[in-house]
Scaffold this active site. Structure first.
Site, PDB file in Angstrom:
ATOM      1  N   HIS A 196      21.290 -16.008  -6.700  1.00  0.00           N
ATOM      2  CA  HIS A 196      20.517 -16.130  -5.467  1.00  0.00           C
ATOM      3  C   HIS A 196      21.352 -16.909  -4.456  1.00  0.00           C
ATOM      4  O   HIS A 196      22.206 -17.724  -4.839  1.00  0.00           O
ATOM      5  CB  HIS A 196      19.196 -16.858  -5.732  1.00  0.00           C
ATOM      6  CG  HIS A 196      18.214 -16.047  -6.528  1.00  0.00           C
ATOM      7  ND1 HIS A 196      16.893 -16.376  -6.641  1.00  0.00           N
ATOM      8  CD2 HIS A 196      18.392 -14.896  -7.244  1.00  0.00           C
ATOM      9  CE1 HIS A 196      16.268 -15.475  -7.393  1.00  0.00           C
ATOM     10  NE2 HIS A 196      17.157 -14.573  -7.780  1.00  0.00           N
TER      11      HIS A 196
ATOM     12  N   GLU B 267      20.846 -19.426  -2.624  1.00  0.00           N
ATOM     13  CA  GLU B 267      20.804 -20.883  -2.745  1.00  0.00           C
ATOM     14  C   GLU B 267      21.643 -21.358  -3.932  1.00  0.00           C
ATOM     15  O   GLU B 267      22.364 -22.353  -3.834  1.00  0.00           O
ATOM     16  CB  GLU B 267      19.352 -21.346  -2.927  1.00  0.00           C
ATOM     17  CG  GLU B 267      18.429 -20.980  -1.761  1.00  0.00           C
ATOM     18  CD  GLU B 267      17.726 -19.634  -1.937  1.00  0.00           C
ATOM     19  OE1 GLU B 267      18.312 -18.726  -2.576  1.00  0.00           O
ATOM     20  OE2 GLU B 267      16.604 -19.488  -1.440  1.00  0.00           O
TER      21      GLU B 267
ATOM     22  N   CYS C  38      12.889 -19.533  -4.146  1.00  0.00           N
ATOM     23  CA  CYS C  38      12.044 -19.180  -5.284  1.00  0.00           C
ATOM     24  C   CYS C  38      12.066 -20.349  -6.280  1.00  0.00           C
ATOM     25  O   CYS C  38      12.844 -21.292  -6.124  1.00  0.00           O
ATOM     26  CB  CYS C  38      12.558 -17.897  -5.931  1.00  0.00           C
ATOM     27  SG  CYS C  38      14.067 -18.132  -6.895  1.00  0.00           S
TER      28      CYS C  38
ATOM     29  N   CYS D  54      15.568 -21.344  -7.503  1.00  0.00           N
ATOM     30  CA  CYS D  54      16.404 -22.047  -6.531  1.00  0.00           C
ATOM     31  C   CYS D  54      15.880 -23.453  -6.247  1.00  0.00           C
ATOM     32  O   CYS D  54      16.670 -24.379  -6.057  1.00  0.00           O
ATOM     33  CB  CYS D  54      16.499 -21.228  -5.254  1.00  0.00           C
ATOM     34  SG  CYS D  54      17.364 -19.668  -5.525  1.00  0.00           S
TER      35      CYS D  54
HETATM   36 ZN   LIG Z   1      15.987 -17.960  -5.684  1.00  0.00          ZN
END
Ligand SMILES: [Zn+2]
Length: 154
Positions: free
Chosen positions: A51, A53, A81, A84
């Protein structure tokens, strides 16, 4: 300053889509300096944890040579999310700022809000089976850790 950085995260996310990545971008910033940027590379790198992040956090840690990002801000094109957010917590990041939110992401087919809801449900109701099996050997790693004089606490 914050709005400019958020716009930069959104710009990264748009560029990511144009180059085959997911529609997410993130920056790790400390004292006004961008330590690292990241975009969603899940499908490009065949890594479900890539992801934006997480990518930015990994790069920022490499950039400063530390696994702690104390004093840093994670700037995200979209609300992080649970993966992250957890990464930000483990990295000891001080602040998280995001532009779009989980509902905007859900409307685009990224249902982070379902993950948030899942964590508030009993595990027995999850599709993912998660269960403990004690074998009597499971404490070994912690004993080893406790007895290691060279351990680096984190
Ligand atoms: Zn994430």
């Amino acid at each position: 300053m914050e709005a400019k950085l958020l716009d930069e995260a959104v710009r990264l996310a748009i560029d990511s889509v144009k180059h085959g990545g997911g529609p997410f971008g993130a920056l790790v910033v400390r004292d006004g300096e961008v330590l690292a940027t990241g975009t969603n590379e899940v499908t490009k790198s065949l890594d479900p944890t890539a992801h934006a992040e997480v990518v930015a956090i990994r790069r920022a840690c490499q950039a400063i040579g530390d696994f702690r990002l104390t004093g840093c801000t994670l700037i995200c094109s979209c609300e992080p999310c649970p993966l992250c957010l957890s990464a930000a917590l483990w990295a000891r990041i001080d602040r998280v700022v995001y532009a779009a939110d989980r509902h905007d992401a859900a409307a685009a087919g990224f249902d982070d809000s379902a993950l948030y809801e899942l964590f508030s449900q009993p595990r027995e109701e999850w599709k993912l089976s998660v269960r403990q099996v004690r074998t009597g050997f499971e404490a070994g790693p912690f004993v080893e850790w406790e007895n290691n004089p060279d351990k680096v606490d984190y």
